[in-house]
Design an enzyme around this catalytic site. Structure first.
Site, PDB file in Angstrom:
ATOM      1  N   ASN A 156       0.157  10.263  40.204  1.00 34.46           N
ATOM      2  CA  ASN A 156       0.120   8.874  40.678  1.00 34.46           C
ATOM      3  C   ASN A 156       1.484   8.189  40.597  1.00 34.46           C
ATOM      4  O   ASN A 156       1.833   7.368  41.448  1.00 34.46           O
ATOM      5  CB  ASN A 156      -0.890   8.064  39.856  1.00 34.46           C
ATOM      6  CG  ASN A 156      -2.280   8.093  40.458  1.00 34.46           C
ATOM      7  OD1 ASN A 156      -2.445   8.228  41.665  1.00 34.46           O
ATOM      8  ND2 ASN A 156      -3.295   7.964  39.617  1.00 34.46           N
ATOM      9  N   CYS A 408      -9.198  13.501  36.066  1.00 33.54           N
ATOM     10  CA  CYS A 408      -8.335  13.909  37.181  1.00 33.54           C
ATOM     11  C   CYS A 408      -6.866  13.938  36.776  1.00 33.54           C
ATOM     12  O   CYS A 408      -5.996  14.238  37.595  1.00 33.54           O
ATOM     13  CB  CYS A 408      -8.523  12.981  38.378  1.00 33.54           C
ATOM     14  SG  CYS A 408      -9.946  13.423  39.407  1.00 33.54           S
ATOM     15  N   MET A 409      -6.579  13.621  35.522  1.00 28.85           N
ATOM     16  CA  MET A 409      -5.216  13.691  34.991  1.00 28.85           C
ATOM     17  C   MET A 409      -4.222  12.868  35.816  1.00 28.85           C
ATOM     18  O   MET A 409      -3.073  13.273  36.010  1.00 28.85           O
ATOM     19  CB  MET A 409      -4.744  15.142  34.903  1.00 28.85           C
ATOM     20  CG  MET A 409      -5.216  15.912  33.683  1.00 28.85           C
ATOM     21  SD  MET A 409      -7.007  16.036  33.433  1.00 28.85           S
ATOM     22  CE  MET A 409      -7.422  17.516  34.337  1.00 28.85           C
ATOM     23  N   CYS A 410      -4.675  11.720  36.348  1.00 26.71           N
ATOM     24  CA  CYS A 410      -3.816  10.824  37.144  1.00 26.71           C
ATOM     25  C   CYS A 410      -3.247  11.529  38.375  1.00 26.71           C
ATOM     26  O   CYS A 410      -2.157  11.194  38.844  1.00 26.71           O
ATOM     27  CB  CYS A 410      -2.667  10.262  36.299  1.00 26.71           C
ATOM     28  SG  CYS A 410      -3.210   9.314  34.877  1.00 26.71           S
ATOM     29  N   ASN A 411      -3.987  12.518  38.882  1.00 28.88           N
ATOM     30  CA  ASN A 411      -3.519  13.269  40.046  1.00 28.88           C
ATOM     31  C   ASN A 411      -4.674  13.416  41.034  1.00 28.88           C
ATOM     32  O   ASN A 411      -5.312  14.473  41.106  1.00 28.88           O
ATOM     33  CB  ASN A 411      -3.001  14.640  39.613  1.00 28.88           C
ATOM     34  CG  ASN A 411      -2.227  15.346  40.711  1.00 28.88           C
ATOM     35  OD1 ASN A 411      -2.572  15.259  41.882  1.00 28.88           O
ATOM     36  ND2 ASN A 411      -1.186  16.064  40.330  1.00 28.88           N
TER      37      ASN A 411
END
Length: 478
Positions: A156, A408-411
């Site tokens: 992100n 989502c691990m900021c992805n």
């Protein structure tokens, strides 16, 4: 008298044996402490519970681990010399400035920049990789003729750069590097930017650095998000050809937090457009008339305010820890070997009916050129449906012995693409202002969880950690 002489002689003969025995004992202690569990328990005492159980830490992509030796050196440095704000010309300020410049050199050493190339690069200290990415986005010379293109595997923090392009009505073109080429910019002569990660923080997939050369041929400057890559891989920044790269040092060696860097080619920053100025970035400023004259040196011009100088001074002890591990190439090889073992063990887990228990996302079968030290997965029930990763995580981490990362691990791009979530349906949920990326919501779209479980490895990961994790996953109740 004779008996005493005999006893003395016996003592004299036994003395060498005692010395040899003592030396052997010291050698055993040395080997235990510096190469075995003894050193591990000293340097990573924070990885052991009060009962002496080792915590299997698998979130190295989230944050690396510092060593006790590293922190002790930092403490000694702060306790034995005075360091102050580097802006005034005082003795303590000069001492600070020397450490800051030393840190810049250490970073260039780490990135394999030869001495004759040092003048071609700037190292700007930031509060992390996110600020480094934002700095490029905010000051890049966008026009309405510009094009930004980016891999959908970006974090992100890298995706956010496109919003600066949007303000200037530039063209925005996402792409999937595995199935399509980098798109041509609308105007090859305009100021165009390609953004991609060297390693995907969601899955650990590596993106070929050859995309940098391809991007240059098509008229792009290249922002390389190297934050997830450099903690476990050597990066030759000159050889890569990247115009800009970024890092967060806590991801590399755990401490200090809140400190990163933007590494930039000076030739690729001459037309950057700076608006705001803070303390330390101006040669002269006036309140009235409203005029300011900024430094031309890129580092001085873009390090607004007082730098995090004590954290910067601490970097050298982190780099020393990397050298103690044999350097980045050896770290990379060790991490991959451990990852490979974990991958093989997880892929061998099956249900009694023969169906696989673990679905893994990544390119592990292709080897370390295409895959980093990350295994991201979801668990499957005996009927082939998914066990939601939140429910799986709660079982695996129930007593705190295993530490993972979920979601989502900021992805979002990598998460949705690799798990196969229906993006159209997901967008409908988002437009209704629903929280779709909050793990606790146990969100599923078409039976597919919106997220996964990530086990990321580092140079401190052991085979004992691997066995603990595999056992926990194997015991998850469906």
């Amino acid at each position: 008298m004779r008996k005493e002489t005999v006893r003395g002689a016996k003592w004299g003969h036994s003395l060498p044996k005692l010395l040899v025995g003592s030396l052997l004992l010291l050698l055993v202690c040395f080997i235990f402490f510096y190469t075995g569990k003894g050193r591990d328990q000293h340097d990573f005492s924070h990885l052991y519970t009060k009962r002496g159980d080792r915590i299997a830490y698998f979130d190295f992509t989230g944050s690396g681990l510092f060593t006790q030796t590293q922190i002790q050196k930092v403490s000694h440095m702060l306790a034995t010399k005075l360091y102050g704000n580097a802006h005034p010309p005082s003795p303590c300020a000069r001492a600070t400035e020397e450490l800051i410049e030393e840190a810049r050199e250490l970073i260039l050493d780490w990135l394999f920049v030869e001495q004759e190339k040092r003048d071609d690069y700037s190292v700007v200290f930031t509060d992390g990789a996110t600020e480094a990415l934002r700095t490029v986005g905010e000051h890049f010379p966008w026009t309405k003729e510009s094009t930004i293109t980016y891999s959908i595997l970006n974090h992100n923090s890298a995706l956010g750069i496109r919003e600066y392009a949007r303000i200037h009505n530039a063209t925005i073109k996402p792409f999937r590097h595995e199935i399509e080429e980098i798109p041509m910019p609308t105007n090859k002569s305009a100021n165009n930017l390609l953004v991609f990660p060297a390693e995907c923080n969601f899955s650990g997939k590596k993106i070929p650095l050859s995309l940098i050369e391809e991007g240059h041929r098509k008229g792009y400057r290249v922002m390389l998000d190297s934050a997830a890559y450099v903690p476990t891989n050597p990066l030759d920044i000159v050889k890569s050809g990247a115009d800009y790269a970024c890092t967060s040092f806590y991801k590399v060696f755990g401490y200090p937090t809140g400190l990163g860097a933007l590494i930039a080619k000076k030739s690729s920053t001459t037309d950057f457009q700076k608006t705001y100025f803070g303390g330390g970035t101006v040669k002269t400023s006036f309140a009235d008339p409203p005029v300011a004259f900024l430094y031309q040196n890129f580092e001085e011009r873009y390090e607004d305010g007082t730098r995090n100088f004590l954290a910067i001074a601490s970097l050298k002890f982190g780099f020393e820890e990397l050298e103690k591990q044999g350097g980045m190439q050896q770290i990379s090889e060790k991490v991959w070997k451990t990852t490979e073992i974990l991958y093989e063990k997880l892929t061998s887990l099956t249900h009694p009916n023969g169906r696989k228990k673990v679905e893994i996302y990544g390119s592990h079968e292709k080897g370390p050129e295409y895959q980093g030290g990350v295994i991201t997965f979801n668990l499957l029930k005996p009927d082939g449906s998914y066990l939601h990763f939140v429910d799986a995580e709660q079982q695996i981490e129930s007593d705190g012995i295993v530490q993972l990362r979920t979601g989502c691990m900021c992805n979002p791009g990598a998460c949705y693409e690799l798990t196969g979530v229906n993006v159209k349906l997901l967008l409908e949920h988002a437009e209704r202002n629903e929280h779709i990326c909050v793990p606790e919501s146990r969100r599923e779209i078409g039976g597919v969880p919106v997220g996964a479980i990530r086990a990321s490895l580092g140079w401190a990961t052991t085979l004992e950690d691997v066995d603990i994790l595999v056992e926990r996953i194997g015991n998850v109740m469906m």
